[in-house]
Design a protein around this motif. Structure first.
Motif, short mmCIF file in Angstrom:
data_model
loop_
_atom_site.label_atom_id
_atom_site.label_comp_id
_atom_site.label_asym_id
_atom_site.label_seq_id
_atom_site.Cartn_x
_atom_site.Cartn_y
_atom_site.Cartn_z
N MET A 134 41.86 45.55 19.23
CA MET A 134 41.53 44.15 19.04
C MET A 134 42.80 43.32 18.98
SD MET A 134 38.53 44.26 16.20
CE MET A 134 37.11 45.31 16.44
N LYS A 135 42.70 42.07 19.40
CA LYS A 135 43.86 41.19 19.42
C LYS A 135 44.16 40.61 18.04
CE LYS A 135 42.09 38.61 22.69
NZ LYS A 135 40.90 39.36 23.07
N ARG A 136 43.21 40.72 17.10
CA ARG A 136 43.40 40.21 15.74
C ARG A 136 43.67 38.71 15.72
NH1 ARG A 136 40.75 44.22 14.05
NH2 ARG A 136 41.79 46.20 14.15
N ILE A 137 42.64 37.93 15.87
CA ILE A 137 42.80 36.48 15.84
C ILE A 137 43.37 36.04 14.51
CG2 ILE A 137 40.93 36.02 17.46
CD1 ILE A 137 39.15 35.38 15.06
N ALA A 138 44.08 34.95 14.52
CA ALA A 138 44.65 34.41 13.29
C ALA A 138 43.56 33.68 12.53
CB ALA A 138 45.80 33.46 13.62
N PHE A 139 43.17 34.24 11.38
CA PHE A 139 42.06 33.67 10.63
C PHE A 139 42.37 32.26 10.16
CE2 PHE A 139 38.17 33.99 8.33
CZ PHE A 139 38.35 33.23 7.20
N ALA A 140 43.65 32.01 9.90
CA ALA A 140 44.03 30.69 9.38
C ALA A 140 43.72 29.58 10.36
CB ALA A 140 45.52 30.67 9.05
N GLU A 158 37.64 43.54 23.01
CA GLU A 158 37.95 43.65 24.43
C GLU A 158 37.02 44.56 25.22
OE1 GLU A 158 42.02 44.87 24.02
OE2 GLU A 158 42.76 42.81 24.05
N TYR A 159 36.35 45.50 24.56
CA TYR A 159 35.44 46.38 25.29
C TYR A 159 34.34 46.86 24.34
CZ TYR A 159 38.62 49.84 23.19
OH TYR A 159 39.40 50.56 22.32
N VAL A 160 33.24 47.32 24.92
CA VAL A 160 32.02 47.64 24.16
C VAL A 160 32.29 48.65 23.05
CG1 VAL A 160 29.77 48.78 24.30
CG2 VAL A 160 30.39 47.05 25.99
N ASP A 161 32.94 49.76 23.38
CA ASP A 161 33.10 50.84 22.39
C ASP A 161 34.23 50.59 21.40
OD1 ASP A 161 31.00 52.26 23.47
OD2 ASP A 161 32.28 53.34 24.90
N GLU A 162 34.88 49.43 21.50
CA GLU A 162 35.93 49.12 20.53
C GLU A 162 35.35 48.93 19.13
OE1 GLU A 162 39.73 46.09 20.02
OE2 GLU A 162 38.26 45.74 21.58
N ALA A 163 34.11 48.46 19.05
CA ALA A 163 33.45 48.24 17.76
C ALA A 163 32.52 49.41 17.47
CB ALA A 163 32.67 46.93 17.79
N ALA A 164 32.91 50.23 16.51
CA ALA A 164 32.05 51.34 16.11
C ALA A 164 30.85 50.85 15.32
CB ALA A 164 32.84 52.34 15.27
N ASN A 197 23.00 45.15 8.31
CA ASN A 197 22.51 45.82 9.51
C ASN A 197 23.67 46.30 10.38
OD1 ASN A 197 19.66 45.48 9.08
ND2 ASN A 197 19.97 43.31 9.52
N ASP A 198 23.46 47.45 10.99
CA ASP A 198 24.44 48.06 11.88
C ASP A 198 24.11 47.64 13.31
OD1 ASP A 198 26.15 49.67 13.29
OD2 ASP A 198 25.31 51.57 12.60
N CYS A 199 24.97 46.81 13.89
CA CYS A 199 24.75 46.34 15.25
C CYS A 199 25.81 46.96 16.17
CB CYS A 199 24.84 44.82 15.32
SG CYS A 199 23.73 43.96 14.17
N ARG A 200 25.61 46.82 17.47
CA ARG A 200 26.56 47.28 18.46
C ARG A 200 26.80 46.19 19.48
NH1 ARG A 200 26.63 50.89 15.25
NH2 ARG A 200 26.77 53.12 15.60
N LEU A 201 27.90 46.29 20.18
CA LEU A 201 28.17 45.38 21.29
C LEU A 201 27.58 45.97 22.57
CD1 LEU A 201 31.89 44.44 20.59
CD2 LEU A 201 29.83 43.14 20.01
N THR A 202 27.26 45.10 23.49
CA THR A 202 26.74 45.52 24.78
C THR A 202 27.21 44.53 25.83
OG1 THR A 202 24.72 46.18 25.94
CG2 THR A 202 24.57 44.23 24.53
N LEU A 203 26.78 44.73 27.08
CA LEU A 203 27.12 43.83 28.16
C LEU A 203 25.87 43.09 28.62
CD1 LEU A 203 29.45 46.13 30.30
CD2 LEU A 203 30.15 44.35 28.69
N ASP A 204 26.03 41.80 28.89
CA ASP A 204 24.89 41.04 29.39
C ASP A 204 24.78 41.21 30.90
OD1 ASP A 204 26.80 39.39 30.57
OD2 ASP A 204 26.56 37.77 29.09
N ALA A 205 23.88 40.46 31.52
CA ALA A 205 23.63 40.60 32.97
C ALA A 205 24.87 40.27 33.80
CB ALA A 205 22.47 39.69 33.37
N ASP A 206 25.78 39.45 33.24
CA ASP A 206 27.01 39.09 33.94
C ASP A 206 28.19 39.98 33.56
OD1 ASP A 206 25.78 36.92 35.26
OD2 ASP A 206 26.01 35.68 33.45
N ARG A 207 27.90 41.10 32.88
CA ARG A 207 28.90 42.07 32.46
C ARG A 207 29.89 41.49 31.45
NH1 ARG A 207 27.58 46.98 33.20
NH2 ARG A 207 29.75 47.64 33.38
#
Length: 202
Positions: free
Chosen positions: A1-7, A47-53, A61-71
């Motif tokens: 992850m790029k680690r956005i600046a929370f501030a 940056e990619y689907v499997d980056e988030a366990a 709730n335990d959610c996951r990332l996926t790709l939409d119709a436009d990838r």
């Protein structure tokens, strides 16, 4: 992850944070925990689907990332409540491995609901670079101050040679005893990293 600046984001009032339905905590593929104030902030950083366990919402709730119709990355459906023992162990491992990133050393919760609340609160406070709307409270032998952020608490306490009589209360009401750990034995006592160890209630 790029680690956005929370501030750079918008810090919410600590009370309002408890009711925010659109913020998330992500456990990534190497076991690090990151707080995101919104779904869009999370999707911009990951940056990619499997980056988030695990993508954790406020309901636990335990959610996951996926790709939409436009990838493009998007948030997928929930898998139901996150498994408590896995999440607790992952959090313990991360706190041990990245101690300097998690200096708020709260007592470990005994149930899933309390653990989820702790994750959102702790990660929010550790990364908030702007005021939360509710101040911290620092008491040093009766001398009281109300810093706006953890960074300001650090700055205030760094001026003190001894922390034995200091207590710190975070915006959510948790009370801590600050403890300084010297990074090198030849450094001055006030040069060490300050950790905040929660004091049990009662």
């Amino acid at each position: 992850m790029k680690r956005i600046a929370f501030a750079n984001g918008t810090a919410a009032d600590a009370k309002a944070l408890l009711a925010r339905p659109e913020d998330y905590v992500v456990v990534d593929d190497i076991g690090d925990f990151t707080y995101y104030p919104s779904e869009s902030a999370m999707l911009e950083d990951v940056e990619y689907v499997d980056e988030a366990a695990c993508v954790l919402d406020r309901a636990g709730n335990d959610c996951r990332l996926t790709l939409d119709a436009d990838r493009k990355l998007c948030l997928g459906p929930s898998f139901g409540p996150v498994e408590f023992s896995w999440l607790r162990q992952a959090w313990m491992n991360n706190r041990h491995r990245n101690a300097q990133a998690h200096r708020l050393q709260r007592l470990l919760p005994v149930d899933r609901e309390a653990l989820v609340a702790e994750l959102f609160e702790t990660l929010f406070l550790e990364h908030a670079g702007t005021e939360t709307g509710t101040p911290w409270a620092v008491d040093v032998v009766g001398e009281k101050s109300q810093p706006a952020t953890l960074r300001e608490v650090d700055s205030f306490l760094a001026e003190l040679d001894h922390l034995e009589h200091a207590t710190v209360r975070d915006p959510f009401g948790h009370l801590y005893r600050p403890v300084r750990h010297a990074t090198h034995r030849f450094l001055a006592p006030a040069a060490g990293t300050i950790y905040y160890v929660e004091i049990p209630a009662g």
